[in-house]
Design a protein around this motif. Sequence first.
Motif, PDB file in Angstrom:
ATOM      1  N   TYR A  24       0.848  -1.189   0.000  1.00 54.33           N
ATOM      2  CA  TYR A  24       0.000   0.000   0.000  1.00 54.33           C
ATOM      3  C   TYR A  24       0.887   1.244   0.000  1.00 54.33           C
ATOM      4  O   TYR A  24       1.824   1.364   0.787  1.00 54.33           O
ATOM      5  CB  TYR A  24      -0.901  -0.015   1.227  1.00 54.33           C
ATOM      6  CG  TYR A  24      -1.999   1.020   1.230  1.00 54.33           C
ATOM      7  CD1 TYR A  24      -3.228   0.764   0.625  1.00 54.33           C
ATOM      8  CD2 TYR A  24      -1.830   2.247   1.862  1.00 54.33           C
ATOM      9  CE1 TYR A  24      -4.256   1.711   0.635  1.00 54.33           C
ATOM     10  CE2 TYR A  24      -2.838   3.194   1.882  1.00 54.33           C
ATOM     11  CZ  TYR A  24      -4.046   2.920   1.266  1.00 54.33           C
ATOM     12  OH  TYR A  24      -5.058   3.861   1.275  1.00 54.33           O
ATOM     13  N   LYS A  25       0.567   2.205  -0.870  1.00 55.74           N
ATOM     14  CA  LYS A  25       1.448   3.356  -1.078  1.00 55.74           C
ATOM     15  C   LYS A  25       0.769   4.645  -0.605  1.00 55.74           C
ATOM     16  O   LYS A  25      -0.329   4.977  -1.024  1.00 55.74           O
ATOM     17  CB  LYS A  25       1.810   3.484  -2.561  1.00 55.74           C
ATOM     18  CG  LYS A  25       2.847   4.576  -2.852  1.00 55.74           C
ATOM     19  CD  LYS A  25       3.025   4.819  -4.344  1.00 55.74           C
ATOM     20  CE  LYS A  25       3.800   3.688  -5.003  1.00 55.74           C
ATOM     21  NZ  LYS A  25       4.127   4.061  -6.424  1.00 55.74           N
ATOM     22  N   ILE A  26       1.479   5.351   0.291  1.00 54.75           N
ATOM     23  CA  ILE A  26       1.012   6.622   0.843  1.00 54.75           C
ATOM     24  C   ILE A  26       2.004   7.709   0.471  1.00 54.75           C
ATOM     25  O   ILE A  26       3.217   7.544   0.664  1.00 54.75           O
ATOM     26  CB  ILE A  26       0.889   6.551   2.374  1.00 54.75           C
ATOM     27  CG1 ILE A  26      -0.071   5.433   2.799  1.00 54.75           C
ATOM     28  CG2 ILE A  26       0.439   7.897   2.948  1.00 54.75           C
ATOM     29  CD1 ILE A  26       0.008   5.089   4.278  1.00 54.75           C
ATOM     30  N   ILE A  27       1.524   8.834  -0.045  1.00 57.36           N
ATOM     31  CA  ILE A  27       2.383   9.991  -0.315  1.00 57.36           C
ATOM     32  C   ILE A  27       2.094  11.064   0.727  1.00 57.36           C
ATOM     33  O   ILE A  27       0.936  11.369   1.023  1.00 57.36           O
ATOM     34  CB  ILE A  27       2.167  10.546  -1.728  1.00 57.36           C
ATOM     35  CG1 ILE A  27       2.855   9.642  -2.755  1.00 57.36           C
ATOM     36  CG2 ILE A  27       2.690  11.976  -1.853  1.00 57.36           C
ATOM     37  CD1 ILE A  27       2.751  10.136  -4.182  1.00 57.36           C
ATOM     38  N   GLN A  28       3.157  11.628   1.274  1.00 60.76           N
ATOM     39  CA  GLN A  28       3.043  12.751   2.199  1.00 60.76           C
ATOM     40  C   GLN A  28       3.715  13.983   1.609  1.00 60.76           C
ATOM     41  O   GLN A  28       4.851  13.926   1.130  1.00 60.76           O
ATOM     42  CB  GLN A  28       3.702  12.437   3.542  1.00 60.76           C
ATOM     43  CG  GLN A  28       3.635  13.612   4.537  1.00 60.76           C
ATOM     44  CD  GLN A  28       4.637  13.502   5.674  1.00 60.76           C
ATOM     45  OE1 GLN A  28       5.565  12.686   5.608  1.00 60.76           O
ATOM     46  NE2 GLN A  28       4.481  14.319   6.706  1.00 60.76           N
ATOM     47  N   ILE A  29       2.996  15.110   1.662  1.00 62.05           N
ATOM     48  CA  ILE A  29       3.626  16.415   1.470  1.00 62.05           C
ATOM     49  C   ILE A  29       3.304  17.251   2.702  1.00 62.05           C
ATOM     50  O   ILE A  29       2.349  16.970   3.430  1.00 62.05           O
ATOM     51  CB  ILE A  29       3.170  17.123   0.178  1.00 62.05           C
ATOM     52  CG1 ILE A  29       1.648  17.265   0.133  1.00 62.05           C
ATOM     53  CG2 ILE A  29       3.685  16.402  -1.052  1.00 62.05           C
ATOM     54  CD1 ILE A  29       1.154  18.108  -1.032  1.00 62.05           C
ATOM     55  N   SER A  30       4.106  18.275   2.952  1.00 63.26           N
ATOM     56  CA  SER A  30       3.922  19.077   4.153  1.00 63.26           C
ATOM     57  C   SER A  30       4.449  20.481   3.909  1.00 63.26           C
ATOM     58  O   SER A  30       5.262  20.711   3.014  1.00 63.26           O
ATOM     59  CB  SER A  30       4.667  18.424   5.333  1.00 63.26           C
ATOM     60  OG  SER A  30       4.267  18.990   6.568  1.00 63.26           O
ATOM     61  N   ASP A  31       3.958  21.423   4.701  1.00 64.62           N
ATOM     62  CA  ASP A  31       4.532  22.778   4.739  1.00 64.62           C
ATOM     63  C   ASP A  31       4.659  23.406   3.353  1.00 64.62           C
ATOM     64  O   ASP A  31       5.750  23.715   2.887  1.00 64.62           O
ATOM     65  CB  ASP A  31       5.895  22.732   5.442  1.00 64.62           C
ATOM     66  CG  ASP A  31       5.766  22.270   6.876  1.00 64.62           C
ATOM     67  OD1 ASP A  31       5.640  23.123   7.762  1.00 64.62           O
ATOM     68  OD2 ASP A  31       5.786  21.042   7.108  1.00 64.62           O
ATOM     69  N   ASN A  54       1.007   7.529  -8.564  1.00 60.48           N
ATOM     70  CA  ASN A  54      -0.247   6.767  -8.517  1.00 60.48           C
ATOM     71  C   ASN A  54      -0.434   6.117  -7.139  1.00 60.48           C
ATOM     72  O   ASN A  54      -0.660   4.911  -7.015  1.00 60.48           O
ATOM     73  CB  ASN A  54      -0.259   5.699  -9.623  1.00 60.48           C
ATOM     74  CG  ASN A  54      -1.639   5.099  -9.829  1.00 60.48           C
ATOM     75  OD1 ASN A  54      -2.650   5.772  -9.608  1.00 60.48           O
ATOM     76  ND2 ASN A  54      -1.685   3.845 -10.225  1.00 60.48           N
ATOM     77  N   ALA A  55      -0.364   6.933  -6.102  1.00 59.29           N
ATOM     78  CA  ALA A  55      -0.449   6.436  -4.730  1.00 59.29           C
ATOM     79  C   ALA A  55      -1.871   6.006  -4.385  1.00 59.29           C
ATOM     80  O   ALA A  55      -2.844   6.437  -4.994  1.00 59.29           O
ATOM     81  CB  ALA A  55       0.018   7.510  -3.762  1.00 59.29           C
ATOM     82  N   ASP A  56      -1.968   5.143  -3.374  1.00 61.37           N
ATOM     83  CA  ASP A  56      -3.273   4.739  -2.858  1.00 61.37           C
ATOM     84  C   ASP A  56      -3.901   5.838  -2.004  1.00 61.37           C
ATOM     85  O   ASP A  56      -5.121   5.933  -1.899  1.00 61.37           O
ATOM     86  CB  ASP A  56      -3.133   3.462  -2.021  1.00 61.37           C
ATOM     87  CG  ASP A  56      -2.678   2.280  -2.853  1.00 61.37           C
ATOM     88  OD1 ASP A  56      -3.436   1.850  -3.740  1.00 61.37           O
ATOM     89  OD2 ASP A  56      -1.556   1.790  -2.626  1.00 61.37           O
ATOM     90  N   LEU A  57      -3.049   6.659  -1.381  1.00 59.78           N
ATOM     91  CA  LEU A  57      -3.533   7.720  -0.501  1.00 59.78           C
ATOM     92  C   LEU A  57      -2.502   8.850  -0.502  1.00 59.78           C
ATOM     93  O   LEU A  57      -1.300   8.597  -0.484  1.00 59.78           O
ATOM     94  CB  LEU A  57      -3.717   7.183   0.926  1.00 59.78           C
ATOM     95  CG  LEU A  57      -4.168   8.179   2.002  1.00 59.78           C
ATOM     96  CD1 LEU A  57      -5.590   8.682   1.711  1.00 59.78           C
ATOM     97  CD2 LEU A  57      -4.102   7.542   3.382  1.00 59.78           C
ATOM     98  N   VAL A  58      -2.987  10.096  -0.503  1.00 58.74           N
ATOM     99  CA  VAL A  58      -2.115  11.275  -0.388  1.00 58.74           C
ATOM    100  C   VAL A  58      -2.544  12.050   0.852  1.00 58.74           C
ATOM    101  O   VAL A  58      -3.737  12.278   1.075  1.00 58.74           O
ATOM    102  CB  VAL A  58      -2.195  12.180  -1.626  1.00 58.74           C
ATOM    103  CG1 VAL A  58      -1.239  13.369  -1.480  1.00 58.74           C
ATOM    104  CG2 VAL A  58      -1.887  11.407  -2.899  1.00 58.74           C
ATOM    105  N   VAL A  59      -1.559  12.471   1.661  1.00 56.24           N
ATOM    106  CA  VAL A  59      -1.861  13.257   2.860  1.00 56.24           C
ATOM    107  C   VAL A  59      -0.999  14.511   2.877  1.00 56.24           C
ATOM    108  O   VAL A  59       0.111  14.544   2.343  1.00 56.24           O
ATOM    109  CB  VAL A  59      -1.639  12.442   4.157  1.00 56.24           C
ATOM    110  CG1 VAL A  59      -2.538  11.215   4.180  1.00 56.24           C
ATOM    111  CG2 VAL A  59      -0.180  12.046   4.331  1.00 56.24           C
TER     112      VAL A  59
END
Length: 270
Positions: A24-31, A54-59
Amino acid sequence: NAYRYKIRRIDIPVSDLHPDLEGYKIIQISDIHSGSFTFHEPIQHGIDLIKKENADLVVFTGDLVNTMAKEMETFISLFSQIRSAQHPTISITGNHDYGDYHAWKSPQEKKDNFTAFINTHRRLGWDLLMNEHRVIQHKNAKIGVIGVENFSALPQFPKYGNLPLARQNLPEVDFKLLLSHDPSHWDYEINNHNKDIHLTLSGHTHGFQFGINIPGWLKWSPSQYVYKQWGGLYEKAGQFLYVNTGFGFLAYAGRVGFLPEITVFTLKNK
């Protein structure tokens, strides 16, 4: 280096991971700090890098603006492109998002700005969690995404977050993901009183936008004299914290050693 986006790939090993969450692939970006941007074209390049994964979830883990909601106005069409195929981007607030660093003419003006800020997330198509949670179904597995408002263990930053409220009535899930902007929250409350949270994602520090970062050899930044966990992956008794050093920038319009970051996490069975 201010727009020289770098993808970092991190495997998260989880004991007894549900087989449907393997890979399962999660992408994180911040700030993002949209008030600091002067260019649009290089930002589109960073967003294209996110979309190609093509992530499963982006946060997104907070600090969308520097102070004022209107800073995002010309960037809505860019950042609204960020989402997974199945879910909207899930976001939280950071310390800069409340307008605490601006001399408002009245309390009502500050309140109106924050209302506009919340509406900005709706316009982006992002799901803003303010001491709330969401349950995401993936095949036969369930992921609990818990989002707290800004919470810092340091006295100079506000404590708007309420983790007990955010996870109230959270049903049984197979993996718990916490979004909390300030990494000092992890030692303060998470890894001692919430040991069932598998992964916490934070930002806030920017790695001070300055340091030496040679993977496998040397990682140094003035940030380490303020924060125990300030950049990269940390583990304690099977729980993980990742501190993203930021997509945007603040004050100094550049970066040395710590490039603007897009983090790609892959869940793996331990």
